[in-house]
Scaffold this active site. Structure first.
Site, PDB file in Angstrom:
ATOM      1  N   MET A 182      -8.918   7.390 -36.715  1.00 24.37           N
ATOM      2  CA  MET A 182      -9.819   6.738 -35.756  1.00 24.37           C
ATOM      3  C   MET A 182      -9.264   6.879 -34.335  1.00 24.37           C
ATOM      4  O   MET A 182      -9.618   6.116 -33.438  1.00 24.37           O
ATOM      5  CB  MET A 182      -9.993   5.264 -36.122  1.00 24.37           C
ATOM      6  CG  MET A 182     -10.658   5.104 -37.494  1.00 24.37           C
ATOM      7  SD  MET A 182     -11.630   3.614 -37.662  1.00 24.37           S
ATOM      8  CE  MET A 182     -10.359   2.388 -37.455  1.00 24.37           C
ATOM      9  N   ALA A 213      -6.640   7.114 -30.988  1.00 23.59           N
ATOM     10  CA  ALA A 213      -5.498   6.383 -30.405  1.00 23.59           C
ATOM     11  C   ALA A 213      -4.249   6.838 -31.151  1.00 23.59           C
ATOM     12  O   ALA A 213      -3.475   6.034 -31.691  1.00 23.59           O
ATOM     13  CB  ALA A 213      -5.690   4.869 -30.473  1.00 23.59           C
ATOM     14  N   HIS A 215      -0.831   8.300 -32.708  1.00 24.63           N
ATOM     15  CA  HIS A 215       0.579   7.948 -32.525  1.00 24.63           C
ATOM     16  C   HIS A 215       1.398   8.723 -33.555  1.00 24.63           C
ATOM     17  O   HIS A 215       0.854   9.523 -34.336  1.00 24.63           O
ATOM     18  CB  HIS A 215       0.770   6.439 -32.657  1.00 24.63           C
ATOM     19  CG  HIS A 215       0.142   5.852 -33.892  1.00 24.63           C
ATOM     20  ND1 HIS A 215       0.658   6.043 -35.151  1.00 24.63           N
ATOM     21  CD2 HIS A 215      -0.977   5.104 -34.059  1.00 24.63           C
ATOM     22  CE1 HIS A 215      -0.078   5.415 -36.035  1.00 24.63           C
ATOM     23  NE2 HIS A 215      -1.100   4.843 -35.411  1.00 24.63           N
ATOM     24  N   HIS A 257       0.323   8.905 -37.249  1.00 27.21           N
ATOM     25  CA  HIS A 257      -0.653   9.977 -37.515  1.00 27.21           C
ATOM     26  C   HIS A 257       0.070  11.321 -37.584  1.00 27.21           C
ATOM     27  O   HIS A 257      -0.216  12.152 -38.433  1.00 27.21           O
ATOM     28  CB  HIS A 257      -1.712  10.031 -36.406  1.00 27.21           C
ATOM     29  CG  HIS A 257      -2.582   8.812 -36.323  1.00 27.21           C
ATOM     30  ND1 HIS A 257      -2.590   7.986 -35.231  1.00 27.21           N
ATOM     31  CD2 HIS A 257      -3.489   8.289 -37.184  1.00 27.21           C
ATOM     32  CE1 HIS A 257      -3.464   7.003 -35.415  1.00 27.21           C
ATOM     33  NE2 HIS A 257      -4.018   7.156 -36.590  1.00 27.21           N
ATOM     34  N   GLN A 291     -17.346   0.452 -40.623  1.00 27.17           N
ATOM     35  CA  GLN A 291     -16.249  -0.152 -41.397  1.00 27.17           C
ATOM     36  C   GLN A 291     -15.661  -1.378 -40.705  1.00 27.17           C
ATOM     37  O   GLN A 291     -14.718  -1.985 -41.195  1.00 27.17           O
ATOM     38  CB  GLN A 291     -15.155   0.871 -41.716  1.00 27.17           C
ATOM     39  CG  GLN A 291     -14.269   1.264 -40.560  1.00 27.17           C
ATOM     40  CD  GLN A 291     -13.274   2.338 -40.963  1.00 27.17           C
ATOM     41  OE1 GLN A 291     -13.649   3.464 -41.284  1.00 27.17           O
ATOM     42  NE2 GLN A 291     -11.989   2.001 -40.959  1.00 27.17           N
ATOM     43  N   GLU A 301       0.286   5.099 -46.433  1.00 26.93           N
ATOM     44  CA  GLU A 301       0.465   3.964 -47.341  1.00 26.93           C
ATOM     45  C   GLU A 301       0.414   2.618 -46.620  1.00 26.93           C
ATOM     46  O   GLU A 301       0.400   1.582 -47.271  1.00 26.93           O
ATOM     47  CB  GLU A 301       1.799   4.088 -48.091  1.00 26.93           C
ATOM     48  CG  GLU A 301       1.708   5.056 -49.238  1.00 26.93           C
ATOM     49  CD  GLU A 301       2.871   4.935 -50.211  1.00 26.93           C
ATOM     50  OE1 GLU A 301       3.973   4.555 -49.770  1.00 26.93           O
ATOM     51  OE2 GLU A 301       2.660   5.231 -51.396  1.00 26.93           O
ATOM     52  N   GLN A 330      -6.621   1.061 -49.150  1.00 25.16           N
ATOM     53  CA  GLN A 330      -7.537   2.156 -48.810  1.00 25.16           C
ATOM     54  C   GLN A 330      -7.268   3.389 -49.684  1.00 25.16           C
ATOM     55  O   GLN A 330      -8.205   4.059 -50.126  1.00 25.16           O
ATOM     56  CB  GLN A 330      -7.366   2.510 -47.330  1.00 25.16           C
ATOM     57  CG  GLN A 330      -8.146   3.723 -46.877  1.00 25.16           C
ATOM     58  CD  GLN A 330      -8.129   3.869 -45.377  1.00 25.16           C
ATOM     59  OE1 GLN A 330      -8.938   3.283 -44.685  1.00 25.16           O
ATOM     60  NE2 GLN A 330      -7.217   4.659 -44.848  1.00 25.16           N
ATOM     61  N   SER A 342      -2.423   2.015 -34.054  1.00 26.21           N
ATOM     62  CA  SER A 342      -3.222   2.070 -32.823  1.00 26.21           C
ATOM     63  C   SER A 342      -3.344   0.676 -32.219  1.00 26.21           C
ATOM     64  O   SER A 342      -3.381   0.507 -31.004  1.00 26.21           O
ATOM     65  CB  SER A 342      -4.613   2.615 -33.128  1.00 26.21           C
ATOM     66  OG  SER A 342      -4.503   3.865 -33.772  1.00 26.21           O
ATOM     67  N   ARG A 343      -3.406  -0.329 -33.078  1.00 24.54           N
ATOM     68  CA  ARG A 343      -3.596  -1.706 -32.609  1.00 24.54           C
ATOM     69  C   ARG A 343      -2.352  -2.247 -31.877  1.00 24.54           C
ATOM     70  O   ARG A 343      -2.471  -3.222 -31.134  1.00 24.54           O
ATOM     71  CB  ARG A 343      -3.959  -2.621 -33.767  1.00 24.54           C
ATOM     72  CG  ARG A 343      -5.377  -2.386 -34.284  1.00 24.54           C
ATOM     73  CD  ARG A 343      -5.771  -3.447 -35.293  1.00 24.54           C
ATOM     74  NE  ARG A 343      -7.194  -3.417 -35.598  1.00 24.54           N
ATOM     75  CZ  ARG A 343      -7.726  -2.689 -36.573  1.00 24.54           C
ATOM     76  NH1 ARG A 343      -6.961  -1.953 -37.335  1.00 24.54           N
ATOM     77  NH2 ARG A 343      -9.032  -2.707 -36.785  1.00 24.54           N
TER      78      ARG A 343
HETATM   79  P1  AMP Z   1      -6.291   5.082 -38.497  1.00 22.35           P
HETATM   80  O1  AMP Z   1      -6.487   5.987 -37.341  1.00 22.35           O
HETATM   81  O2  AMP Z   1      -5.556   3.818 -38.181  1.00 22.35           O
HETATM   82  O3  AMP Z   1      -7.554   4.857 -39.291  1.00 22.35           O
HETATM   83  O4  AMP Z   1      -5.305   5.855 -39.485  1.00 22.35           O
HETATM   84  C1  AMP Z   1      -5.583   7.147 -39.944  1.00 22.35           C
HETATM   85  C2  AMP Z   1      -4.639   7.477 -41.066  1.00 22.35           C
HETATM   86  O5  AMP Z   1      -3.301   7.408 -40.590  1.00 22.35           O
HETATM   87  C3  AMP Z   1      -4.747   6.479 -42.238  1.00 22.35           C
HETATM   88  O6  AMP Z   1      -4.612   7.178 -43.453  1.00 22.35           O
HETATM   89  C4  AMP Z   1      -3.581   5.575 -41.991  1.00 22.35           C
HETATM   90  O7  AMP Z   1      -3.090   4.960 -43.173  1.00 22.35           O
HETATM   91  C5  AMP Z   1      -2.567   6.542 -41.422  1.00 22.35           C
HETATM   92  N1  AMP Z   1      -1.558   5.819 -40.659  1.00 22.35           N
HETATM   93  C6  AMP Z   1      -1.748   4.945 -39.636  1.00 22.35           C
HETATM   94  N2  AMP Z   1      -0.573   4.430 -39.219  1.00 22.35           N
HETATM   95  C7  AMP Z   1       0.387   4.983 -39.996  1.00 22.35           C
HETATM   96  C8  AMP Z   1       1.811   4.862 -40.072  1.00 22.35           C
HETATM   97  N3  AMP Z   1       2.477   4.037 -39.265  1.00 22.35           N
HETATM   98  N4  AMP Z   1       2.468   5.597 -40.993  1.00 22.35           N
HETATM   99  C9  AMP Z   1       1.799   6.433 -41.823  1.00 22.35           C
HETATM  100  N5  AMP Z   1       0.456   6.591 -41.817  1.00 22.35           N
HETATM  101  C10 AMP Z   1      -0.240   5.885 -40.913  1.00 22.35           C
END
Ligand code: AMP
Length: 280
Positions: free
Chosen positions: A30, A32, A34, A37, A61, A148, A153, A186-187
Site C-alpha cells: 500500500m 509509503a 520502507h 517492504h 479494506q 509475517e 493476513q 508505513s504507520r
Molecule cells: P503494506 O504496504 O503495509 O500493506 O505491506 C505490504 C506487505 O509488506 C505486506 O505483506 C506486509 O506484511 C509486508 N510488510 C510490512 N511491514 C513489514 C515488515 N516490517 N517486515 C516484513 N514485511 C513487512
C-alpha cells in the site's frame, strides 16, 4: 522499470514476460515504502526472473475512514524506492481502475477471520482478499510475497489460494525491524518523536515474554504481556492473543509439535500498531 497505471498496460507487460518463459514474483503493497517492504522485494527478486510490485491503498479494506484518509501516501517517493529496489514492473493504479468491476465478491474464511484483525476490523479481510485475488489474476505471478507482521493476513491469503485453486506459491517473510526493534511500518511515520521513542517497548515486552516462556503457562504469558501494556499509560491495548499458528485459534495449553504465536494490536499516539512473537 515499467510503470503500469492500467490493467491493460499491466497485462501487456505480463504477456511479454510469460512469452519469454520468465518467472514472476509479486509483492503487493500500500505504498509509503520502507525497508520492511524492501526485504520482500529483495527475496522476490532473488527467487524470480521478474519482480512485480503493486502500490495501491485499497479503500475497501479500511473499516475506519479516518485511518484510510490518514494513511501516508507519497507516490513519487515510492516510485523512486521501487526503481532503486530493482523492481521490473510497478503497478500503480487508482481505485477507479482496480474497481472498474464492482467489488461484489464475498469470501468466507470461517474461523480464520473471526479473531484478531478480522474481529476488530469488520470487512477488512474481504477487502484484502478481493484486491489480492485480482492482483494474482492480473499478474499471473508464480510466487506472492507477504510479511509475517500481518500474520493473520498470510493465513487468509493461503486459504484464498486453496479455495480458488490459484496456481501461486505464497512465501511468508520474516518481520524486518529498525535497529531498536520496532517493526518497520508505513504507520510509524505518523508517530510523534516521543511516541517513536516509546514504540520499541512493544517488541521489548514480547521478547521478554518469550524469554520467560519455559517458566510460565500460556495463560501466564498472556497475563504478563497484557499487564505490561496496561501499566504503561501511553499504550492502549486492543488485543493480545496467543494462537495456533495454522488455525489462529487461541490456545490455553500447547500440544506436542504445535506452532504457537502471540499477536498484538496496540494504540500509541493515535496510531494502531501490530506485531507478533513466535513462542514455539
Ligand atoms: P503494506 O504496504 O503495509 O500493506 O505491506 C505490504 C506487505 O509488506 C505486506 O505483506 C506486509 O506484511 C509486508 N510488510 C510490512 N511491514 C513489514 C515488515 N516490517 N517486515 C516484513 N514485511 C513487512
Amino acid at each position: 522499470m515499467k510503470i503500469c497505471r492500467t490493467v491493460q498496460e499491466l497485462t501487456d507487460s505480463i504477456n511479454t514476460v510469460k512469452e519469454n518463459k520468465q518467472s514472476i514474483g509479486l509483492v503487493p503493497t500500500m505504498g509509503a515504502l520502507h525497508n520492511g517492504h524492501k526485504s520482500l522485494f529483495d527475496r522476490a527478486r532473488k527467487e524470480n526472473d521478474v519482480l512485480v510490485c503493486s502500490v495501491f491503498v485499497n479503500p475497501i479494506q479500511f473499516n475506519n475512514q479516518d485511518d484510510f484518509k490518514k494513511y501516508p501516501r507519497d507516490e513519487k517517493k515510492d516510485i523512486a524506492f521501487l526503481e532503486a529496489s530493482g523492481c521490473d514492473i510497478a503497478f500503480v493504479p487508482d481505485a477507479k481502475e482496480v474497481y472498474k468491476e464492482e467489488p461484489t465478491e464475498h469470501y468466507d474464511f470461517g474461523q480464520l477471520e473471526q479473531v484478531m484483525e478480522g474481529k476488530q476490523r469488520p470487512g477488512h479481510f474481504n477487502g484484502v482478499a478481493t484486491i489480492v485475488n485480482r492482483l494474482f489474476m492480473w499478474t499471473k505471478a508464480d510466487r506472492g510475497y507477504f510479511g509475517e507482521k500481518d500474520f493473520q493476513q498470510i493465513a487468509i491469503i493461503k486459504d484464498l489460494v486453496r479455495q480458488k485453486n490459484i496456481p501461486i506459491k505464497i512465501v511468508a517473510c520474516p518481520i524486518f525491524r529498525d535497529e531498536d526493534g520496532l517493526a518497520t511500518s508505513s504507520r510509524n511515520q505518523r508517530l510523534s518523536a516521543k511516541a517513536r521513542e516509546i514504540a520499541p517497548k512493544i517488541h521489548q515486552i514480547l521478547t521478554k515474554s518469550f524469554q520467560m516462556k519455559d517458566d510460565l503457562s500460556i495463560s501466564q504469558i498472556k497475563s504478563f504481556v497484557e499487564s505490561e501494556f496496561k501499566r504503561r499509560k501511553e499504550f492502549e491495548l486492543e488485543y493480545f492473543m496467543i494462537v495456533d499458528d495454522t488455525t489462529l485459534q487461541p490456545i490455553l495449553m500447547k500440544k506436542e509439535g504445535q506452532g504457537v504465536v502471540g499477536c498484538v494490536a496496540v494504540w500509541l499516539d493515535g496510531v494502531r500498531l501490530i506485531d507478533i512473537q513466535r513462542y514455539y
